[in-house]
Design a protein around this motif. Structure first.
Motif, PDB file in Angstrom:
ATOM      1  N   ILE A  60       0.826  -1.212   0.000  1.00  0.00           N
ATOM      2  CA  ILE A  60       0.000   0.000   0.000  1.00  0.00           C
ATOM      3  C   ILE A  60       0.859   1.259   0.000  1.00  0.00           C
ATOM      4  N   GLN A  63       2.104   2.774  -3.363  1.00  0.00           N
ATOM      5  CA  GLN A  63       1.153   3.351  -4.305  1.00  0.00           C
ATOM      6  C   GLN A  63       1.065   4.874  -4.238  1.00  0.00           C
ATOM      7  N   LEU A  73      -8.206   1.650   0.409  1.00  0.00           N
ATOM      8  CA  LEU A  73      -7.396   0.475   0.069  1.00  0.00           C
ATOM      9  C   LEU A  73      -7.299  -0.501   1.243  1.00  0.00           C
ATOM     10  N   GLN A  77      -8.618  -4.410   1.382  1.00  0.00           N
ATOM     11  CA  GLN A  77      -7.704  -5.482   1.768  1.00  0.00           C
ATOM     12  C   GLN A  77      -8.275  -6.298   2.934  1.00  0.00           C
TER      13      GLN A  77
END
Length: 117
Positions: A60, A63, A73, A77
């Protein structure tokens, strides 16, 4: 021992959630800092963490998103991990944080991905 304002808030919310927790539902605990957010699904009966997700992981962090996108995100997940271990119903433990901003985005995204609370 005198507790601080934040500690009293945290205990008040957590104790209300734990009062209603049972073996069929688990507690979804949110921890938020100025840069990161992390979420855990906890079984209070056995006192173990079943699944967790954080914006502090390599996948993560690489990104380069803003904080709101990071919380989305993380929610996606965690929802994937929860589906793998067949968890759909949880109690939302927001802790000392208001149900607003990144915490609300996280909750909404979890609901979109099939979690019920």
């Amino acid at each position: 021992m005198k507790l601080s304002k934040e500690q009293r808030k945290k205990h008040r919310v957590r104790n209300k959630v734990k009062k209603f927790s049972s073996s069929d539902r688990y507690r979804l605990c949110v921890n938020r800092s100025t840069k990161n957010i992390s979420v855990q699904i906890i079984d209070d009966v056995k006192k173990i963490t079943l699944a967790s997700a954080s914006s502090n992981t390599k996948e993560i962090k690489s990104q380069k998103k803003n904080k709101k996108e990071l919380s989305i995100l993380v929610a996606e997940q965690l929802a994937k991990k929860a589906k793998d271990i067949k968890i759909t119903k949880v109690y939302f433990d927001r802790g000392v944080y208001k149900y607003h901003g990144r915490v609300k985005l996280l909750a909404d995204e979890l609901r979109k991905n099939g979690m019920e609370f």
